[in-house]
Design a protein around this motif. Sequence first.
Motif, short mmCIF file in Angstrom:
data_model
loop_
_atom_site.label_atom_id
_atom_site.label_comp_id
_atom_site.label_asym_id
_atom_site.label_seq_id
_atom_site.Cartn_x
_atom_site.Cartn_y
_atom_site.Cartn_z
N ARG A 15 13.25 8.13 -11.03
CA ARG A 15 12.63 8.81 -9.89
C ARG A 15 11.10 8.77 -10.00
N ALA A 16 10.60 9.00 -11.20
CA ALA A 16 9.15 9.02 -11.38
C ALA A 16 8.53 7.64 -11.20
N LEU A 17 9.32 6.60 -11.53
CA LEU A 17 8.79 5.24 -11.44
C LEU A 17 8.94 4.64 -10.06
N ARG A 18 9.51 5.38 -9.11
CA ARG A 18 9.55 4.88 -7.73
C ARG A 18 8.13 4.63 -7.24
N PRO A 19 7.97 3.68 -6.32
CA PRO A 19 6.61 3.45 -5.78
C PRO A 19 6.03 4.73 -5.21
N LEU A 20 4.79 5.01 -5.56
CA LEU A 20 4.13 6.21 -5.03
C LEU A 20 4.12 6.17 -3.52
N ALA A 21 4.35 7.29 -2.89
CA ALA A 21 4.46 7.35 -1.43
C ALA A 21 3.11 7.41 -0.75
N LEU A 22 2.03 7.11 -1.48
CA LEU A 22 0.70 7.25 -0.89
C LEU A 22 0.46 6.28 0.24
N ASP A 23 1.24 5.17 0.32
CA ASP A 23 1.05 4.23 1.42
C ASP A 23 1.93 4.59 2.61
N GLY A 24 3.17 5.05 2.35
CA GLY A 24 4.06 5.38 3.46
C GLY A 24 3.79 6.75 4.03
N GLY A 25 3.51 7.74 3.16
CA GLY A 25 3.23 9.09 3.61
C GLY A 25 2.07 9.65 2.82
N LEU A 26 1.13 10.26 3.50
CA LEU A 26 -0.07 10.75 2.83
C LEU A 26 -0.02 12.26 2.69
N GLY A 27 -0.82 12.76 1.75
CA GLY A 27 -1.00 14.19 1.62
C GLY A 27 0.30 14.92 1.37
N GLY A 28 0.57 15.95 2.21
CA GLY A 28 1.75 16.78 2.04
C GLY A 28 3.05 16.02 2.14
N ALA A 29 3.10 14.97 2.97
CA ALA A 29 4.33 14.20 3.11
C ALA A 29 4.71 13.51 1.81
#
Length: 370
Positions: free
Chosen positions: A239-253
């Motif tokens: 779960r931790a190694l999943r791609p960071l969601a910083l490109d698909g969802g920013l901030g709170g998302a």
Amino acid sequence: MRPLSFSVVFWVVVAVPVVRFAAGTGGGRFGPLPQALVLAALVAVWLTLPWERTSNRKYLGAVFFALSLTAAIMGGYGVEGPLMVVALANIVFLFGLRAGAVLSALLLLGLVLSVPAMPGGTWTAALAQTVSLGTMIACMLGLASAVTEARTSSELLERAHRELRRHADRVRELTVAEERARMARDLHDSTGHHLTVIKVGLENAERYRDRDPEQAWAEVRQAKELTVEALLEARRWVRALRPLALDGGLGGAALAELARSFDGTGITVRFVVEGAERPLGPDVELVLYRMLQEGLTNALRHANARSATATLCFEEERVVFEVRDDGTGADAEPGFGLSTLAERARAVGGTLVSGSAAGGGFSVRAELPT
């Protein structure tokens, strides 16, 4: 983009002969039909006339200038000067200030030499018309030069912004890659330790199976328990190694998605946003994301917590983020992960503190500029 002021001048210049045609007083020096044809050609070229130096239709600027000069020679309506000013302005926009200045000088020289040669023309009239047209051209050149310089500055700024965004994206990618590499090393160490202990236990069980069956089964049971722990550990790291969601969802998302990824791990996570959410810088986002990841992982692995709450609060000039669990707390100094997070928070102009909470459990709190 066509400057509005030149558009207004052009249509006024075109409207004057049209109105005079309608009133029956038009025609210029060569009659109404040639004048009408030249005006129609001017309007047709004007509608497609480029004003950018990067255009591949710059030849239309020369065509427009030639038609404007023809209309001025055929005219007699008193609007020849403004029409030539518009044509010269277009030359400046398409070919540069030097080309416009050279054409302006040739035009004024031609005016000085041609007016006295016309019937009733005098040197005095030539000088008066030259001064009048020269004044308009000088104003036009100054205005066109200022607009061109402003456009160039705007293009340079836009290019610089694109370059900065590209570098920021690259920094983010490198930071994410660094985080994944660190987590991969931790995964290797943690899983490797479990597998080593399991291997030793099974070897002991194999040795004890005849001499001491009870001890052998104890080793097998311990290996089974360690296998369950290793599986849970592996799932948490996946779960931790999943791609960071910083490109698909920013901030709170992105943070809410990370909180949801801990479902089924044995800890209940609640994520709360307070205040009006607004965009954050990529460095600040990454600190928040990594902080939530570290806080929840520590709560799960070390604090024996059953629940955790992550609160993201947007204030006027800062964002406050706290991850708090109901575990056993900690009396020792922060570990390597939290110390690294505190350094990153200071690097973006904020602070991060961690320790046992007053009502029990453990808390990690960051205050970062927005």
